[in-house]
Design an enzyme around this catalytic site. Sequence first.
Site, PDB file in Angstrom:
ATOM      1  N   PHE A   1      40.606  36.151  40.105  1.00 31.01           N
ATOM      2  CA  PHE A   1      40.807  36.153  41.553  1.00 31.01           C
ATOM      3  C   PHE A   1      39.546  35.696  42.268  1.00 31.01           C
ATOM      4  CE2 PHE A   1      43.285  39.688  39.796  1.00 31.01           C
ATOM      5  CZ  PHE A   1      44.532  39.549  40.392  1.00 31.01           C
ATOM      6  N   ASP A   2      39.729  34.919  43.316  1.00 32.79           N
ATOM      7  CA  ASP A   2      38.679  34.733  44.303  1.00 32.79           C
ATOM      8  C   ASP A   2      38.562  36.026  45.109  1.00 32.79           C
ATOM      9  OD1 ASP A   2      36.785  33.508  45.995  1.00 32.79           O
ATOM     10  OD2 ASP A   2      38.355  32.833  47.358  1.00 32.79           O
ATOM     11  N   GLY A   3      37.478  36.149  45.847  1.00 32.53           N
ATOM     12  CA  GLY A   3      37.267  37.365  46.629  1.00 32.53           C
ATOM     13  C   GLY A   3      37.776  37.257  48.058  1.00 32.53           C
TER      14      GLY A   3
ATOM     15  N   ASP B   1      41.870  30.866  47.757  1.00 27.51           N
ATOM     16  CA  ASP B   1      42.408  30.448  49.049  1.00 27.51           C
ATOM     17  C   ASP B   1      42.062  29.009  49.393  1.00 27.51           C
ATOM     18  OD1 ASP B   1      39.985  31.085  51.563  1.00 27.51           O
ATOM     19  OD2 ASP B   1      39.651  31.358  49.420  1.00 27.51           O
TER      20      ASP B   1
ATOM     21  N   PHE C   1      43.785  32.678  41.221  1.00 27.66           N
ATOM     22  CA  PHE C   1      44.186  32.662  42.619  1.00 27.66           C
ATOM     23  C   PHE C   1      42.976  32.434  43.515  1.00 27.66           C
ATOM     24  CE2 PHE C   1      47.210  35.454  40.415  1.00 27.66           C
ATOM     25  CZ  PHE C   1      48.425  34.876  40.790  1.00 27.66           C
TER      26      PHE C   1
END
Length: 301
Positions: free
Chosen positions: A161-163, A272, A270
Amino acid sequence: MPATLNGQLVVAISSRALFDFEAENEVFEAHDDHAYMALQQRLLDEPAAPGVAFSLVKKLLAFNAGGTPRVEVVVLSRNDPMSGLRVFRSARHYGLPIERGVFTRGASPWRYLRPLSAQLFLSANDDDVRQALAAGVAAARVMPQAARASAAHPHELRIAFDGDAVLFSDEAEQVFQRDGLAAFQAHETQHAHRPLPAGPFKPVLQALHVLQQVPGMAVRTALVTARSAPAHERAIRTLMDWDIEVDEAMFLGGLAKGEFLREFEPDFFFDDQAGHVASAAQHVPAGQVAAGIASALPVKA
């Protein structure tokens, strides 16, 4: 008593995310749904090839081994019902115990996420993903042409995951986009002890934390972020406040994420930002979470 999905991680997925329907989709784009339906009918007995999220789904369903329902995967698709037959037949061919599906023949299916109590939605359709995110459901637009997952970890589900704007809100990203890196670093240092607000994928990380306690299949998670010291501290402290652990954390300070993800070998990543997803998709399955101020940034050449 009616059936219930309470207590399970419910994942809704489109047919193009689960299976490789890109050649069929080209027929749809070039002609109409009648030509597409005719093609799917001709191919009804031919299993579709695995798609970009196939490995993710297969491993999630493995957590139901032993008879305890922990994960439910539902096909939620703009396909027509007849084409849905091929989806179910393909799932059966690969041994995927998928029993539920909603097929809407071109209409947006996102509104069925609520009655499904879905916590995650994966689709190749950008509009559907954005509507799901607006409704409060973690969602990502998959890259159908992305690299497929490594087969090196058959008994371990790996997710990265991105943060900011994914696990966390885009509060800090807004500071960065408005005022620059120095202001961002100062803001995050000043607020290091104040947890970041939750982003759309916090519930997914929480669900994975629960699955980590299940014997059999393992779960390995990674935080892969453009943050660097000193802004790393607030991210870590936020996870501590949530009482959620990640197995690996990569604070890359703006370095391209793709090669690091190649080494981690996730079943899905994932992020954004379209540029980060494009970098990742060269090496691993990836999807864009179209949430937050940075999600509309153009991909840099």
